[in-house]
Design an enzyme around this catalytic site. Structure first.
Site, PDB file in Angstrom:
ATOM      1  N   ASP A 140       0.683  -1.306   0.073  1.00 39.14           N
ATOM      2  CA  ASP A 140       0.068  -0.185  -0.035  1.00 39.14           C
ATOM      3  C   ASP A 140       0.879   1.237  -0.101  1.00 39.14           C
ATOM      4  O   ASP A 140       0.660   2.248  -0.888  1.00 39.14           O
ATOM      5  CB  ASP A 140      -1.000   0.145   1.052  1.00 39.14           C
ATOM      6  CG  ASP A 140      -1.986   1.035   1.124  1.00 39.14           C
ATOM      7  OD1 ASP A 140      -3.085   0.878   0.792  1.00 39.14           O
ATOM      8  OD2 ASP A 140      -1.540   2.170   1.752  1.00 39.14           O
ATOM      9  N   VAL A 168      -5.347   2.273   0.226  1.00 42.96           N
ATOM     10  CA  VAL A 168      -5.336   1.777  -1.473  1.00 42.96           C
ATOM     11  C   VAL A 168      -5.863   0.220  -1.243  1.00 42.96           C
ATOM     12  O   VAL A 168      -6.589  -0.189  -2.189  1.00 42.96           O
ATOM     13  CB  VAL A 168      -3.962   1.935  -2.025  1.00 42.96           C
ATOM     14  CG1 VAL A 168      -3.918   1.230  -3.314  1.00 42.96           C
ATOM     15  CG2 VAL A 168      -3.665   3.485  -2.156  1.00 42.96           C
ATOM     16  N   ASP A 169      -5.292  -0.559  -0.341  1.00 37.70           N
ATOM     17  CA  ASP A 169      -5.875  -1.743  -0.253  1.00 37.70           C
ATOM     18  C   ASP A 169      -7.399  -2.037   0.222  1.00 37.70           C
ATOM     19  O   ASP A 169      -7.837  -2.758  -0.213  1.00 37.70           O
ATOM     20  CB  ASP A 169      -5.027  -2.570   1.272  1.00 37.70           C
ATOM     21  CG  ASP A 169      -3.838  -2.904   0.792  1.00 37.70           C
ATOM     22  OD1 ASP A 169      -3.442  -3.123  -0.377  1.00 37.70           O
ATOM     23  OD2 ASP A 169      -2.915  -2.818   1.725  1.00 37.70           O
ATOM     24  N   VAL A 170      -7.777  -0.890   0.832  1.00 44.87           N
ATOM     25  CA  VAL A 170      -9.280  -1.002   1.073  1.00 44.87           C
ATOM     26  C   VAL A 170      -9.783  -0.757  -0.024  1.00 44.87           C
ATOM     27  O   VAL A 170     -11.132  -1.616  -0.225  1.00 44.87           O
ATOM     28  CB  VAL A 170      -9.467   0.046   2.341  1.00 44.87           C
ATOM     29  CG1 VAL A 170     -11.244   0.209   2.567  1.00 44.87           C
ATOM     30  CG2 VAL A 170      -8.947  -0.159   3.781  1.00 44.87           C
ATOM     31  N   GLY A 173     -10.096  -3.942  -2.257  1.00 47.24           N
ATOM     32  CA  GLY A 173     -10.803  -4.706  -1.689  1.00 47.24           C
ATOM     33  C   GLY A 173     -12.489  -4.451  -2.070  1.00 47.24           C
ATOM     34  O   GLY A 173     -13.148  -5.437  -2.201  1.00 47.24           O
TER      35      GLY A 173
END
Length: 388
Positions: A140, A168-170, A173
């Site tokens: 991220d 960014v990961d969220v 997802g």
């Protein structure tokens, strides 16, 4: 739909860390049977500590792994690989975020599974896609840097800054979740599964929205404005007595009301501030006019007065204060799950998606590593796999 709108859906979760587990947890919250396949060492985030909960478990791991089963499959052994293969062949959805090429090496790639499981929705999450960026590690912080987010975050005269959570990961997802649901809808029409590809860099670039649009339209990259907005003013943080507050004035009516509450109604008639475009152009002069007035009263008093006048404003809350604020609004922001065997309690943010007819169900806390016996995978696919 007492067990959730996705009840009967089996998800083979080969993902680790955040983006993939976030997507699969959302599926699990709405009833999907998510089986988390872990190596003997477990998901990396199990060891990301402190902080830990009362049971000594990583709160990072707990944040995205409720409502799941954990099965240890050592893909480096024939037995472990065979168990993982059986799960993949009975799944409705498979989610993985290995480096491109790893699932092919194990024979768990889409092409290898498609003939045995034609209805499989196969979701791959990468950092930088499957072409020239395939070998790049997808973390991220790295993507926030190379994807431009850090260049527009932070004080104008300070260093570039990351966002305070792995945003960014969220976002990735969430995109994976959307893609999976779209593919399942397509499977309802055709009976066939399909591939879903999402990557961190693409997710960030799409999420830059107005900043990306401005860059593409003008050819000029925006810079850092601290807590100010490139297109709206006043839309930023101010210091009042005792603490900070944020004012988010979105139109001219709100600005007139804001100036009246502030005790300087003449500001709204000033040609420099009469319209949003002029306020943005004269941002520095506007801030200089507002700061002394706002500093004269406590922030909480200003927020109450602005809110009554329908001017968006709020305190800069801590995370604890933010949960308390959401609870005061009746949003039920926290969910508590209890392991019926061990008594372990886990408190996590509640699912933000609310379906009236089939709400999310928070059934079980994040599972201990390998808590679920893999022998149930020996059940024949014809009797185990169901399609909603």
């Amino acid at each position: 739909m007492a067990d959730g709108i996705l009840s009967g859906l089996r998800v083979a979760d080969f993902s680790r860390v955040l983006a993939g587990p976030y997507a699969t947890m959302m599926l699990a919250d709405f009833g999907a049977d998510v089986v988390k396949i872990e190596s003997p060492a477990g998901d990396d985030t199990r060891s990301w500590r402190p902080p830990v909960d009362e049971a000594g478990e990583s709160t990072y791991f707990a944040s995205v792994n409720r409502n799941k089963r954990s099965v240890v499959c050592d893909l480096g052994t024939p037995d472990g690989l065979a168990a993982a293969r059986r799960l993949a062949e009975t799944a409705d959805v498979l989610v993985e975020n290995f480096r491109p090429g790893v699932m092919e090496r194990f024979g768990l790639d889409e092409d290898s599974l498609r003939s045995a499981n034609p209805g499989l929705v196969y979701c791959s999450i990468t950092g930088f896609g499957r072409a020239e960026g395939a070998a790049l590690p997808g973390y991220d912080l790295l993507v926030q840097a190379v994807g431009g987010l850090m260049s527009i975050t932070g004080a104008p005269d300070g260093e570039p800054s990351k966002v305070g959570v792995a945003l960014v990961d969220v976002l990735t997802g969430q995109n994976a979740l959307s893609g999976i649901l779209l593919a399942l809808r397509e499977r309802d029409r055709t009976g066939l599964g399909s591939r879903v590809d999402v990557d961190l860099l693409g997710s960030l670039l799409a999420a830059l929205t107005n900043q990306a649009s401005s860059t593409l339209a003008t050819g000029r990259s925006p810079g850092r404005l601290g807590n100010a907005h490139p297109s709206i003013a006043p839309y930023e943080l101010f210091r009042a007595a005792h603490r900070e507050l944020v004012v988010a004035v979105g139109n001219d009516r709100q600005f007139a009301a804001f100036a009246t509450v502030l005790g300087v109604p003449g500001l709204a008639a000033d040609p420099r501030f009469a319209t949003n475009e002029e306020r943005v152009r004269h941002r520095a002069e506007l801030r200089a006019a507002l700061e002394p007035a706002l500093a004269a009263r406590p922030a909480a008093g200003w927020v109450a007065a602005f809110t009554e006048a329908r001017v968006p404003a709020g305190l800069v809350n801590s995370v604890s204060e933010a949960f308390a604020f959401a609870a005061s609004l009746g949003l039920d922001p926290v969910t508590t799950t209890v392991d019926q065997e061990t008594g372990r309690v886990s408190r996590q943010p509640a699912t933000p998606i609310r379906l009236r007819a089939a709400p999310a169900v928070h059934r079980t806390p994040p599972p201990p590593l390998g808590a679920h016996d893999p022998h149930w995978l020996d059940v024949p696919a014809s009797t185990e796999r169901t399609t909603p």
